[in-house]
Design a protein around this motif. Structure first.
Motif, PDB file in Angstrom:
ATOM      1  N   ASP A  86       7.794 -18.235 -15.125  1.00 23.28           N
ATOM      2  CA  ASP A  86       7.778 -19.403 -15.937  1.00 23.28           C
ATOM      3  C   ASP A  86       7.204 -18.786 -17.643  1.00 23.28           C
ATOM      4  O   ASP A  86       6.430 -19.113 -18.288  1.00 23.28           O
ATOM      5  N   MET A  87       8.065 -17.584 -17.750  1.00 23.55           N
ATOM      6  CA  MET A  87       7.429 -17.422 -19.775  1.00 23.55           C
ATOM      7  C   MET A  87       8.693 -17.959 -19.997  1.00 23.55           C
ATOM      8  O   MET A  87       9.934 -17.667 -19.559  1.00 23.55           O
ATOM      9  N   SER A  88       7.978 -17.541 -21.391  1.00 21.03           N
ATOM     10  CA  SER A  88       9.170 -18.190 -22.623  1.00 21.03           C
ATOM     11  C   SER A  88      10.274 -17.182 -23.229  1.00 21.03           C
ATOM     12  O   SER A  88       9.894 -15.838 -22.684  1.00 21.03           O
ATOM     13  N   VAL A  89      11.597 -17.188 -23.157  1.00 20.20           N
ATOM     14  CA  VAL A  89      12.445 -15.948 -23.634  1.00 20.20           C
ATOM     15  C   VAL A  89      11.457 -15.448 -24.801  1.00 20.20           C
ATOM     16  O   VAL A  89      11.147 -13.984 -24.987  1.00 20.20           O
ATOM     17  N   LYS A  90      10.380 -16.039 -25.836  1.00 20.29           N
ATOM     18  CA  LYS A  90       9.796 -15.146 -26.999  1.00 20.29           C
ATOM     19  C   LYS A  90       8.074 -14.624 -26.539  1.00 20.29           C
ATOM     20  O   LYS A  90       8.365 -13.865 -26.262  1.00 20.29           O
ATOM     21  N   GLU A  91       7.296 -15.135 -25.255  1.00 21.63           N
ATOM     22  CA  GLU A  91       6.954 -14.721 -24.603  1.00 21.63           C
ATOM     23  C   GLU A  91       7.341 -12.863 -23.975  1.00 21.63           C
ATOM     24  O   GLU A  91       6.498 -12.461 -24.059  1.00 21.63           O
ATOM     25  N   ILE A  92       8.620 -12.906 -23.221  1.00 23.79           N
ATOM     26  CA  ILE A  92       9.117 -12.091 -22.570  1.00 23.79           C
ATOM     27  C   ILE A  92       9.392 -10.023 -23.822  1.00 23.79           C
ATOM     28  O   ILE A  92       8.865  -9.232 -23.980  1.00 23.79           O
ATOM     29  N   ALA A  93       9.631 -11.056 -24.904  1.00 27.72           N
ATOM     30  CA  ALA A  93      10.568  -9.786 -26.078  1.00 27.72           C
ATOM     31  C   ALA A  93       9.362  -9.533 -26.784  1.00 27.72           C
ATOM     32  O   ALA A  93       9.104  -8.503 -26.701  1.00 27.72           O
ATOM     33  N   GLU A  94       8.308 -10.360 -26.733  1.00 26.49           N
ATOM     34  CA  GLU A  94       6.643 -10.120 -27.411  1.00 26.49           C
ATOM     35  C   GLU A  94       5.825  -8.716 -26.488  1.00 26.49           C
ATOM     36  O   GLU A  94       5.936  -7.805 -26.612  1.00 26.49           O
ATOM     37  N   LYS A  95       6.484  -9.789 -24.773  1.00 27.86           N
ATOM     38  CA  LYS A  95       5.592  -8.354 -23.914  1.00 27.86           C
ATOM     39  C   LYS A  95       6.056  -7.029 -24.128  1.00 27.86           C
ATOM     40  O   LYS A  95       5.773  -5.636 -23.087  1.00 27.86           O
ATOM     41  N   GLU A  96       7.795  -7.294 -24.013  1.00 30.14           N
ATOM     42  CA  GLU A  96       8.396  -5.838 -23.662  1.00 30.14           C
ATOM     43  C   GLU A  96       9.065  -5.161 -24.772  1.00 30.14           C
ATOM     44  O   GLU A  96       8.754  -4.293 -25.056  1.00 30.14           O
ATOM     45  N   GLY A  97       8.510  -5.987 -25.857  1.00 29.08           N
ATOM     46  CA  GLY A  97       8.106  -5.448 -27.834  1.00 29.08           C
ATOM     47  C   GLY A  97       9.970  -4.941 -28.053  1.00 29.08           C
ATOM     48  O   GLY A  97      10.935  -3.828 -28.980  1.00 29.08           O
ATOM     49  N   VAL A  98      10.354  -6.037 -27.336  1.00 26.36           N
ATOM     50  CA  VAL A  98      12.218  -5.955 -28.078  1.00 26.36           C
ATOM     51  C   VAL A  98      12.135  -7.807 -28.750  1.00 26.36           C
ATOM     52  O   VAL A  98      11.815  -8.497 -28.823  1.00 26.36           O
ATOM     53  N   THR A  99      13.601  -7.758 -29.364  1.00 28.60           N
ATOM     54  CA  THR A  99      13.972  -9.013 -29.481  1.00 28.60           C
ATOM     55  C   THR A  99      14.362  -9.897 -29.339  1.00 28.60           C
ATOM     56  O   THR A  99      14.616  -9.828 -27.607  1.00 28.60           O
TER      57      THR A  99
END
Length: 191
Positions: free
Chosen positions: A146-159
């Motif tokens: 249940d992570m947000s798209v923004k949180e995923i992007a930050e975690k994976e280092g992508v846009t």
């Protein structure tokens, strides 16, 4: 108030009304309906009624009470807006999750992610095996954690756009009946 000088509330308002306007201005409050002004008047009245002269100047007590009452009112309104926003989003997805099977006569909902139990390890293993690494990351983070798209992007280092692309590819794959059959996610025909 225990000091022998009793004033009428009208006199108190005439002498201290500017305090209310000052804090409305200081706190940058838009008070179109004068709800905050009314709250300030109520705070002024309460301060007048509960003031104890031996604890400090009356003006200081008025300022403290009015300012804090207005701040509390701001917090209440923000919380009410957040609850409304949460309720609206929750019901939007509950009643219109955009997950429909098109038919000739009508559109019927297909099973959503809530219909897949998290305890079905075999299904999740099959899904992980048949998705790309990025697609699985999207399922794992977005659906399971249940992570947000923004949180995923930050975690994976992508846009954020990259993560949205992963999700789009994954949803497309999950809608494909052949793919569902391959992973063992059989959905009854609704026709």
């Amino acid at each position: 108030m225990s000091n022998g000088n009793k004033f009428t509330f009208e006199e108190i308002v005439n002498q201290n009304e500017k305090r209310i306007h000052y804090y409305i201005y200081q706190l940058k409050i838009r008070d179109n309906n004068e709800d905050f002004y009314s709250e300030g008047l109520f705070a002024l009245w309460n301060a007048y009624e509960t003031y104890e002269p031996n604890k400090g100047p009356m003006g200081t007590y008025f300022n403290f009470t009015i300012k804090n009452r207005l701040i509390d009112q701001i917090r209440k309104e923000v919380q009410a807006q957040e609850k409304l926003k949460h309720y609206t989003l929750k019901n939007k997805f509950q009643f219109n999750d955009g997950n429909y099977l098109s038919g000739l006569a009508s559109n019927k909902p297909i099973l959503g992610s809530k219909d897949i139990t998290l305890g079905n390890d075999e299904l999740w293993d099959q899904l992980e095996t048949n998705l790309t690494n990025k697609q699985w990351k999207w399922v794992n983070y977005y659906i399971l954690n249940d992570m947000s798209v923004k949180e995923i992007a930050e975690k994976e280092g992508v846009t954020v756009e990259a993560v949205k692309s992963w999700g789009k590819e994954t949803r497309k794959k999950l809608r494909d009946p052949d793919f569902r059959e391959k992973i063992g996610w059989i959905i009854d025909d609704y026709s």
